[in-house]
Design a protein around this motif. Structure first.
Motif, mmCIF file in Angstrom:
data_model
loop_
_atom_site.group_PDB
_atom_site.id
_atom_site.type_symbol
_atom_site.label_atom_id
_atom_site.label_comp_id
_atom_site.label_asym_id
_atom_site.label_seq_id
_atom_site.Cartn_x
_atom_site.Cartn_y
_atom_site.Cartn_z
ATOM 1 N N GLY A 62 -5.849 4.913 6.314
ATOM 2 C CA GLY A 62 -5.373 3.574 5.984
ATOM 3 C C GLY A 62 -4.031 3.540 5.273
ATOM 4 O O GLY A 62 -3.586 2.484 4.845
ATOM 5 N N LYS A 63 -3.354 4.680 5.168
ATOM 6 C CA LYS A 63 -2.071 4.738 4.462
ATOM 7 C C LYS A 63 -0.982 5.226 5.399
ATOM 8 O O LYS A 63 -1.191 6.152 6.191
ATOM 9 C CB LYS A 63 -2.161 5.683 3.262
ATOM 10 C CG LYS A 63 -3.133 5.205 2.209
ATOM 11 C CD LYS A 63 -3.174 6.158 1.046
ATOM 12 C CE LYS A 63 -4.182 5.645 0.019
ATOM 13 N NZ LYS A 63 -4.322 6.554 -1.107
ATOM 14 N N ILE A 64 0.204 4.606 5.283
ATOM 15 C CA ILE A 64 1.368 5.065 6.028
ATOM 16 C C ILE A 64 1.895 6.310 5.318
ATOM 17 O O ILE A 64 2.119 6.296 4.110
ATOM 18 C CB ILE A 64 2.456 3.980 6.110
ATOM 19 C CG1 ILE A 64 1.926 2.772 6.879
ATOM 20 C CG2 ILE A 64 3.714 4.534 6.768
ATOM 21 C CD1 ILE A 64 2.873 1.590 6.902
ATOM 22 N N LEU A 65 2.072 7.386 6.077
ATOM 23 C CA LEU A 65 2.486 8.658 5.494
ATOM 24 C C LEU A 65 3.999 8.751 5.387
ATOM 25 O O LEU A 65 4.719 8.400 6.321
ATOM 26 C CB LEU A 65 1.949 9.815 6.337
ATOM 27 C CG LEU A 65 0.439 9.792 6.602
ATOM 28 C CD1 LEU A 65 0.038 11.017 7.415
ATOM 29 C CD2 LEU A 65 -0.352 9.721 5.308
ATOM 30 N N GLU A 66 4.483 9.240 4.254
ATOM 31 C CA GLU A 66 5.921 9.404 4.005
ATOM 32 C C GLU A 66 6.395 10.718 4.612
ATOM 33 O O GLU A 66 5.706 11.731 4.543
ATOM 34 C CB GLU A 66 6.188 9.401 2.506
ATOM 35 C CG GLU A 66 5.786 8.116 1.814
ATOM 36 C CD GLU A 66 5.927 8.227 0.304
ATOM 37 O OE1 GLU A 66 6.688 9.087 -0.172
ATOM 38 O OE2 GLU A 66 5.265 7.453 -0.390
ATOM 39 N N ASN A 67 7.610 10.704 5.175
ATOM 40 C CA ASN A 67 8.161 11.877 5.852
ATOM 41 C C ASN A 67 8.241 13.107 4.958
ATOM 42 O O ASN A 67 8.077 14.221 5.417
ATOM 43 C CB ASN A 67 9.559 11.577 6.403
ATOM 44 C CG ASN A 67 9.516 10.694 7.614
ATOM 45 O OD1 ASN A 67 8.472 10.512 8.233
ATOM 46 N ND2 ASN A 67 10.645 10.117 7.965
ATOM 47 N N SER A 68 8.506 12.920 3.678
ATOM 48 C CA SER A 68 8.722 14.048 2.780
ATOM 49 C C SER A 68 7.424 14.696 2.293
ATOM 50 O O SER A 68 7.442 15.789 1.744
ATOM 51 C CB SER A 68 9.547 13.605 1.570
ATOM 52 O OG SER A 68 8.855 12.589 0.871
ATOM 53 N N ARG A 69 6.298 14.041 2.500
ATOM 54 C CA ARG A 69 5.006 14.576 2.048
ATOM 55 C C ARG A 69 4.511 15.642 3.018
ATOM 56 O O ARG A 69 4.882 15.646 4.194
ATOM 57 C CB ARG A 69 3.957 13.459 1.963
ATOM 58 C CG ARG A 69 4.320 12.263 1.127
ATOM 59 C CD ARG A 69 4.113 12.399 -0.356
ATOM 60 N NE ARG A 69 2.817 12.899 -0.771
ATOM 61 C CZ ARG A 69 1.815 12.143 -1.180
ATOM 62 N NH1 ARG A 69 1.933 10.827 -1.208
ATOM 63 N NH2 ARG A 69 0.680 12.690 -1.559
#
Length: 117
Positions: A62-69
Motif C-alpha cells: 500500500g506504499k509507493i516506494l522511493e527510488n533511493s530505498r
C-alpha cells in the motif's frame, strides 16, 4: 542460510493483471534498479509502456516506494514467509508531454475568473 534470506523473490503485477517475474533480487537492491528491470522486461506487445524509470511507480504493502530505498528497507513482515513471493504493483504514469499540451490548450483563469494570457 543467511544468503538465502538476503534474496527476495519479487513479481511485478501490471495494471491488466499480468505479471513480470518472479525474479530473485538481493535485499540491497535499490528500487530504481527494480524499475530498470521492469523496463527491460516490459512486454513489447503492451501499449503505453513506460519510457523511463520516472514513468514507473512501484507499490508494495500500500506504499509507493522511493527510488533511493532498498528492497530490504521496503520489505514488509509478510515477506518473512520462507519461499514466499512478494508482489509489487506497477503503475505507469502517462507522459508529461500530453499534460503540457492539455494545460496550454485550455485557457487559465485567476481567482476572479479572468483569463490569463
Amino acid at each position: 542460510m543467511a544468503g538465502v534470506q538476503d534474496q527476495l523473490e519479487i513479481k511485478f503485477r501490471l495494471t491488466d493483471g499480468s505479471d513480470i517475474g518472479p525474479k530473485s533480487f538481493p535485499a540491497a537492491t535499490n528500487v530504481s534498479t527494480l524499475k530498470e528491470s521492469i523496463l527491460a522486461q516490459w512486454p513489447k506487445e503492451k501499449d503505453n509502456g513506460p519510457r523511463t524509470v520516472k514513468d514507473v511507480k512501484l507499490i508494495s504493502g500500500g506504499k509507493i516506494l522511493e527510488n533511493s530505498r532498498t528492497v530490504g528497507e521496503c520489505r514488509s513482515p509478510l515477506c518473512e514467509i520462507p519461499g514466499g513471493v512478494t508482489t509489487m504493483h506497477v503503475v505507469v504514469q502517462p507522459p508529461s508531454v500530453e499534460k503540457e499540451k492539455k494545460a496550454t490548450s485550455e485557457p487559465q483563469h485567476n481567482k476572479c475568473g479572468c483569463v490569463i494570457l
